[in-house]
Design a protein around this motif. Structure first.
Motif, PDB file in Angstrom:
ATOM      1  N   ARG A 117      -3.213  22.042  44.118  1.00  0.00           N
ATOM      2  CA  ARG A 117      -2.253  22.064  43.024  1.00  0.00           C
ATOM      3  C   ARG A 117      -2.731  21.195  41.870  1.00  0.00           C
ATOM      4  O   ARG A 117      -2.658  21.590  40.698  1.00  0.00           O
ATOM      5  N   TYR A 120      -5.626  22.953  40.106  1.00  0.00           N
ATOM      6  CA  TYR A 120      -5.185  24.123  39.351  1.00  0.00           C
ATOM      7  C   TYR A 120      -4.456  23.702  38.079  1.00  0.00           C
ATOM      8  O   TYR A 120      -4.682  24.264  37.004  1.00  0.00           O
ATOM      9  N   ARG A 121      -3.609  22.714  38.190  1.00  0.00           N
ATOM     10  CA  ARG A 121      -2.783  22.313  37.047  1.00  0.00           C
ATOM     11  C   ARG A 121      -3.467  21.333  36.112  1.00  0.00           C
ATOM     12  O   ARG A 121      -3.200  21.339  34.903  1.00  0.00           O
ATOM     13  N   TYR A 197      -4.321  27.068  47.338  1.00  0.00           N
ATOM     14  CA  TYR A 197      -3.143  26.907  46.480  1.00  0.00           C
ATOM     15  C   TYR A 197      -2.790  28.194  45.744  1.00  0.00           C
ATOM     16  O   TYR A 197      -1.618  28.593  45.704  1.00  0.00           O
ATOM     17  N   LEU A 201       0.640  30.646  45.068  1.00  0.00           N
ATOM     18  CA  LEU A 201       1.035  30.014  43.812  1.00  0.00           C
ATOM     19  C   LEU A 201       2.455  30.369  43.382  1.00  0.00           C
ATOM     20  O   LEU A 201       3.175  29.544  42.837  1.00  0.00           O
ATOM     21  N   ALA A 204       4.508  27.986  45.411  1.00  0.00           N
ATOM     22  CA  ALA A 204       4.026  26.627  45.636  1.00  0.00           C
ATOM     23  C   ALA A 204       4.877  25.624  44.873  1.00  0.00           C
ATOM     24  O   ALA A 204       5.367  25.924  43.779  1.00  0.00           O
TER      25      ALA A 204
END
Length: 205
Positions: A117, A120-121, A197, A201, A204
């Motif tokens: 996470r 990805y973010r 993740y 998603l 999540a």
């Protein structure tokens, strides 16, 4: 040029370029019998090493099938399947899979979910890796104008393989080496975490 700036510049260039001809989903369905042997009759891959195609952007599918056909992306199975496809075949197949409802995935309950996470973010600042969401969006829906794929719900094994292929250079059909530049800065553990993740998603935390 920083990865973030490059991504924005490329997105603008592709969004400003002429769109490819739209295919016919009904005709694409008729042409998809061979495809369904691996990608499923409903666009859900029968093996985790294969990609789910249902709900993927037509622009991305078209781009990848063309790359397989023309030798810009090489895979023993897909290259052979794409060899005899015409531009019309490709557009029809792309339209068909894009018209399907996307399948949702479920991330495994592993300790690396939080790491995935975060990558990805927020990317990996120390390694110069941009956030995946910068191009693929907060919900993993990609960008059809830029031919950036939907990644949410994608099979983790397939996605991890692709990042490793980008990292090694085995896959090299990414414009301006964007994905290769990112993947080469990622460890196996980071790749596993972020692909786990994105599989879940949609759900999540």
């Amino acid at each position: 040029m920083k990865i973030w700036a490059l991504a924005a510049a490329l997105a603008f260039a592709w969004l400003a370029s002429p769109a490819s001809a739209a295919g016919d989903p009904a005709t694409g369905k008729e042409k998809s019998a061979v495809c369904s042997a691996c990608h499923g009759a409903d666009g859900k891959a029968i093996m985790p090493a294969y990609p789910n195609l249902a709900g993927q952007h037509a622009s991305y599918i078209s781009k990848q099938l063309t790359a397989y056909r023309d030798g810009d992306r090489v895979n023993a199975l897909m290259s052979g399947q794409a060899t005899n496809l015409t531009d019309e075949d490709i557009e029809d197949l792309a339209a068909y899979y894009a018209s399907m409802t996307k399948h949702e995935g479920v991330a495994s309950e592993e300790d690396d979910l939080a790491l995935g996470r975060d990558i990805y973010r927020g990317g990996i600042t120390a390694a110069g890796v941009a956030a995946c969401s910068a191009c693929h969006g907060p919900a993993g829906e990609g960008n059809p104008g830029a031919s950036w794929p939907v990644v949410s719900g994608q099979n983790a094994e397939y996605a991890a393989d692709q990042l490793k292929y980008f990292r090694s250079g085995e896959r090299a059909n990414d414009p301006n080496s964007m994905m290769r530049g990112i993947a080469k800065r990622m460890t196996d553990a980071e790749i596993t975490a972020v692909t786990n993740y994105i599989t879940g998603l949609h759900a999540a935390p």
